[in-house]
Design a protein around this motif. Structure first.
Motif, PDB file in Angstrom:
ATOM      1  N   PRO A 113       0.694  -1.601   0.196  1.00 12.34           N
ATOM      2  CA  PRO A 113      -0.342  -0.119   0.091  1.00 12.34           C
ATOM      3  C   PRO A 113       0.762   0.842   0.067  1.00 12.34           C
ATOM      4  O   PRO A 113      -0.007   2.441  -0.542  1.00 12.34           O
ATOM      5  CB  PRO A 113      -1.041   0.074   1.593  1.00 12.34           C
ATOM      6  CG  PRO A 113       0.067  -0.985   2.439  1.00 12.34           C
ATOM      7  CD  PRO A 113       0.759  -2.154   1.271  1.00 12.34           C
ATOM      8  N   LYS A 164       3.481   2.815  -2.123  1.00 12.77           N
ATOM      9  CA  LYS A 164       4.220   3.049  -2.989  1.00 12.77           C
ATOM     10  C   LYS A 164       4.978   3.967  -3.415  1.00 12.77           C
ATOM     11  O   LYS A 164       6.185   3.481  -4.095  1.00 12.77           O
ATOM     12  CB  LYS A 164       3.029   3.606  -4.604  1.00 12.77           C
ATOM     13  CG  LYS A 164       1.685   2.747  -4.053  1.00 12.77           C
ATOM     14  CD  LYS A 164       0.263   3.930  -5.452  1.00 12.77           C
ATOM     15  CE  LYS A 164      -0.966   3.524  -5.272  1.00 12.77           C
ATOM     16  NZ  LYS A 164      -1.823   3.782  -5.521  1.00 12.77           N
ATOM     17  N   LEU A 165       4.959   4.118  -3.213  1.00 13.01           N
ATOM     18  CA  LEU A 165       6.537   5.674  -3.388  1.00 13.01           C
ATOM     19  C   LEU A 165       7.263   5.065  -2.059  1.00 13.01           C
ATOM     20  O   LEU A 165       8.667   4.708  -2.171  1.00 13.01           O
ATOM     21  CB  LEU A 165       6.632   6.826  -2.983  1.00 13.01           C
ATOM     22  CG  LEU A 165       4.934   7.547  -3.410  1.00 13.01           C
ATOM     23  CD1 LEU A 165       4.874   8.957  -3.353  1.00 13.01           C
ATOM     24  CD2 LEU A 165       5.740   7.376  -5.145  1.00 13.01           C
ATOM     25  N   GLU A 195       4.373   7.707   3.684  1.00 11.51           N
ATOM     26  CA  GLU A 195       3.768   7.497   2.571  1.00 11.51           C
ATOM     27  C   GLU A 195       2.768   8.907   2.530  1.00 11.51           C
ATOM     28  O   GLU A 195       2.782   9.853   1.000  1.00 11.51           O
ATOM     29  CB  GLU A 195       3.174   6.603   2.303  1.00 11.51           C
ATOM     30  CG  GLU A 195       2.694   6.549   0.291  1.00 11.51           C
ATOM     31  CD  GLU A 195       3.286   5.594  -0.722  1.00 11.51           C
ATOM     32  OE1 GLU A 195       4.077   5.377   0.242  1.00 11.51           O
ATOM     33  OE2 GLU A 195       2.929   5.585  -1.716  1.00 11.51           O
ATOM     34  N   SER A 231       3.749  11.334  -0.986  1.00  9.95           N
ATOM     35  CA  SER A 231       3.030  11.489  -1.166  1.00  9.95           C
ATOM     36  C   SER A 231       3.113  12.856  -1.845  1.00  9.95           C
ATOM     37  O   SER A 231       1.805  13.865  -2.577  1.00  9.95           O
ATOM     38  CB  SER A 231       1.889  11.011  -1.237  1.00  9.95           C
ATOM     39  OG  SER A 231       1.003  11.271  -0.544  1.00  9.95           O
ATOM     40  N   SER A 271      -3.559   5.272   5.342  1.00  6.72           N
ATOM     41  CA  SER A 271      -3.616   5.332   3.745  1.00  6.72           C
ATOM     42  C   SER A 271      -3.809   6.853   3.490  1.00  6.72           C
ATOM     43  O   SER A 271      -4.924   6.778   3.005  1.00  6.72           O
ATOM     44  CB  SER A 271      -4.211   4.505   3.571  1.00  6.72           C
ATOM     45  OG  SER A 271      -3.711   4.682   1.952  1.00  6.72           O
ATOM     46  N   PRO A 272      -2.766   8.050   2.829  1.00  5.49           N
ATOM     47  CA  PRO A 272      -2.864   8.671   2.520  1.00  5.49           C
ATOM     48  C   PRO A 272      -3.771   8.215   0.665  1.00  5.49           C
ATOM     49  O   PRO A 272      -4.338   9.343   0.409  1.00  5.49           O
ATOM     50  CB  PRO A 272      -1.960   9.808   1.778  1.00  5.49           C
ATOM     51  CG  PRO A 272      -0.411   8.535   1.953  1.00  5.49           C
ATOM     52  CD  PRO A 272      -0.908   7.054   2.652  1.00  5.49           C
ATOM     53  N   TYR A 273      -3.726   7.235   0.582  1.00  9.14           N
ATOM     54  CA  TYR A 273      -4.977   6.861  -0.777  1.00  9.14           C
ATOM     55  C   TYR A 273      -6.115   6.912  -0.419  1.00  9.14           C
ATOM     56  O   TYR A 273      -7.054   6.354  -0.702  1.00  9.14           O
ATOM     57  CB  TYR A 273      -4.279   5.966  -1.700  1.00  9.14           C
ATOM     58  CG  TYR A 273      -2.635   6.037  -1.932  1.00  9.14           C
ATOM     59  CD1 TYR A 273      -2.585   7.297  -2.769  1.00  9.14           C
ATOM     60  CD2 TYR A 273      -1.834   5.629  -1.209  1.00  9.14           C
ATOM     61  CE1 TYR A 273      -0.552   7.575  -3.035  1.00  9.14           C
ATOM     62  CE2 TYR A 273      -0.228   5.642  -1.969  1.00  9.14           C
ATOM     63  CZ  TYR A 273      -0.114   7.532  -2.437  1.00  9.14           C
ATOM     64  OH  TYR A 273       1.403   7.781  -2.225  1.00  9.14           O
TER      65      TYR A 273
END
Lengths: 292, 292, 292, 292
Positions: free
Chosen positions: A3, A5-6, A161, A165, B74-76
């Motif tokens: 989860p 990604k970066l 993140e 992000s 999560s930032p997403y």
């Protein structure tokens, strides 16, 4: 699916290296270097932070730490000197040439802290303070992101993140002990996360054995263990007179023990093939050494 | 010495009772009453919050909950509708007459949230967000202070003390599960804190079995257990279509199970001698009921 | 008052050193030495234990481990070969000259195990099996006492006290990871206990990074960290073909990684001033090496 | 795949009900009944166990508990009266007609304990004492299997599976609190497992609020909460003079509080539709009541 990604390694061997500029030239955090961040828990006075900053420099550590805004469990505890503390930190930075890291807890303080600090620290209690993380994601300054004391590794990397992000990729993870059933130490230092994070993620990771153990007697062995486990740096609380410290005295090293730590950590760093450039390894002044 | 001077019981039998005003008259939280706070995890749309708000009212619950600003790991993930969500909450409040509670995470949002909310919620991740607690301490509005997921009872009561020591004595404690080694539920609900907090402290305490368990099947039995243990209220996540919820669907009750919970909790409340005034106990509309 | 009278340091600097006799002369566990115990999780067959025992010897480790009686969470898992496994262990001991440690779970098995083993291991699940501890207290054989996965340091030292108070003072403590909220590793290795136990107690302490992490990739860094933290030894699971192991394959080192661990641990031991006598440091046979 | 094949519910609604025979007719544990097991922590003397046994009977509880073999953290604590304690338990059973449960820790004691006990208890520290579980699996006697203080639900059900897979299907699960970071109570009672276990498994589950909280003031509210959560029974430590108890005095109820618990638990049982047959609900003798 991963989860974060970066922050994820994604099969690459390339590690993020973070460059801190200082009056004496750049200092690197990440692969190949071992960085020592040291200083008192709190900025207590102009005199105190100057004494401790010179001690940090004499011992050859790389970055000065010191809290101006202190998160305290009780509303009746010393909360740090605030803006006044930042002023003293700025002075210590100017006098010693050391880069400075200090904690920011409040989005409204970021600008003020940025005037002084070369790195910002997000404390354990704020690892999931998402508005704070979002503001920091818009800056171009290295962030030391302490692991929440009950945060899983996944939550920690997701907090990184948040910062990444938004565009700020300069994140340094810091393990500082977790909360477990064991009450004989302040926290349980989780050194297993060092190789685990190295496998999952390309960011540098450092270890804070002072908060991780809560006892100065345990700081030196755990600092060495952290380096042997692969950490990119350590963050150490020191105090020229630990018994008089306004906070965290029991976990702060006095000058003599700090000197011993630097020597021994350097030996482990050498075995690990890490560069351990001691900025100004002048012999510590005798007057500032106490016995333990 | 007890470090939370204002929150401590100090031998007194008098409990703090908090009064919430609403269009339909005052609602009490504290000794002698059982308060049910219910609503969806997040405000998802105008239509959705209105449907759920009417459901809350029909079932006879007392206060509407709904998140506009959502702390997400999560930032997403969906972060809530923010200011737009507050607008819909205001509408739901106007239409149903229910008092409203919503979470505030950012000191900069307090004024906006205060325009709508009758109570403010401090979430688990912000229990030790001290700048936030300090700002809330200057208001005269009830604060639901969720226990941090790894906070000791002492730390929790000291967080309450932060709010009280600034002048705001209207604090409602909310147990919402803690983090343990057990991974088969989202959290481990700690009902032992209900009698423990009652012994140590005079503030009302409510329980959130939705986050405390993470599974809708466990919400009803744990809600009843909370009341039997002495809780002053419960906070329940509901959704008219849990399987379509944008967050926390697995722990949200559908209308049918919510109705059953209200009936059974009422029976336990009666045994406990608690007043369980169901504001408008009209029979739930058949169209909004799903089977589980 | 310290409740573990015999295990407590009581201000003395003298540490208990335990001598293991073997065909190739005595081996010491305790101050000044670093002892490596290695072998497969379970004795799987005559051929397998012999292969692994020779590997242990070639690499220069000091003591062979191998489970004949295996505590398994499920009644349907491989429980070890039992008495047959002891027979194979005896053969491996005879062929290699290595001292042998194996686990005993049942008071009724002690006599049988004593015929083969030079040291007895009490596993994590039996740390508070008091009838077992009492029987072991009447023997004159070294006991490796693994910390229970949720045992406090005080409980662990009191379990040692059970053995000592019956007359058997040859207790070696073994940290093998504790259970915490963190699920990304099998256990959380608690290296802080190494300096803590050294301060409280005069008994030797070793670390098991295999169970402590549950991932072979983490074993080498954590083994080195354990030595840097001051451990008197390490206990390592190895297997000539980890991917075919009947239990714990994911945490077992293959020969190549075991060789690398021995070299690197030796370097840390040297920094720590520990004697690291590799019994028979012949180069590993090429045929038994796999790449990772 | 569910690893505990025999313990798993597997979609069936049928629950295991366990029948205990006693002089006054059978007593049921499981669906539809609420069973109260009560008695002192340890059998302390003939007089003491008789007094407490009559108290248990007068209050209308169903089964007498009392420890003859006590697992104690320290080798220097009172270990129970052993065989002598069994003799007194047998007498108390004969005098009152109550069925008796007592703990067995050592495989070598099973025969002796079986001469007295109607149910055997496996304590928290022995939940994964596999040789013990295997011996108990060959008996035809109900086993109360306490959850290990750091056991996951899956491990607990697998321990039940050990007993069942050997042929003894009469297993009663007992939640008694788990170990967490929270130190203000002896353990953290995990009432969430009651509905969770009911969903996963067909075995009866009871709750021990005495060990689960460690404070007598919390026992009554948590006992009621356990019943409201769906437990099939509760196990309570009582003592005619808690302040003089040789162990666990702080968590033992005196006669007055025990009477109050029985009344209030009965009210919750009624709401839950559970049969709460009080065997001999004669009014408690005034002479044996103390105030709290």
């Amino acid at each position: 699916m991963i989860p974060y990604k970066l922050a994820a390694r994604n099969g690459s061997n390339i590690n993020t290296t973070i460059q801190i500029s200082s009056q004496e030239g750049p200092c690197l955090i990440g692969e190949g270097s071992l960085t020592v961040i040291a200083g008192p828990c709190a900025v207590e006075s102009e005199e105190s932070i100057l004494t401790n900053a010179f001690l940090v420099k004499e011992m050859g550590a790389h970055i000065l730490r010191g809290g101006a805004f202190k998160p305290r469990t009780s509303p009746y505890s010393f909360p740090g000197l605030g803006v006044e503390g930042l002023k003293y930190l700025a002075l210590a930075k100017k006098e010693t040439g050391l880069p400075v890291v200090t904690e920011v807890m409040d989005v409204r303080d970021i600008d003020k802290v940025m005037e002084v600090a070369d790195l910002l620290q997000v404390g354990s209690r704020n690892m999931q303070n998402f508005p704070l993380l979002q503001e920091l994601s818009r800056l171009q300054v290295p962030i030391i992101l302490k692991r929440g004391f009950a945060a899983t590794v996944e939550e920690w990397l997701l907090a990184a993140e948040y910062i990444m992000s938004g565009g700020n990729h300069q994140v340094i993870l810091c393990e500082r002990g977790i909360r477990t059933f064991e009450a004989s130490t302040r926290n349980t230092i989780d050194l297993g996360v060092v190789p685990l994070v190295k496998e999952l993620c390309h960011l540098p990771i450092i270890v804070d054995p002072s908060h991780g153990t809560g006892k100065w007697q345990m700081v030196r062995p755990i600092a060495k263990a952290a380096v042997a486990a692969g950490a990119d740096g350590i963050m150490i609380e020191i105090h020229h007179h630990p018994e008089e410290a306004l906070s965290d005295g029991e976990q702060s090293l006095n000058p003599q023990n700090f000197a011993r730590l630097m020597t021994e950590v350097g030996m482990i760093a050498k075995v690990e093939g890490k560069e351990f450039l001691r900025i100004n390894p002048s012999p510590p002044m005798h007057s500032s050494l106490n016995a333990d």
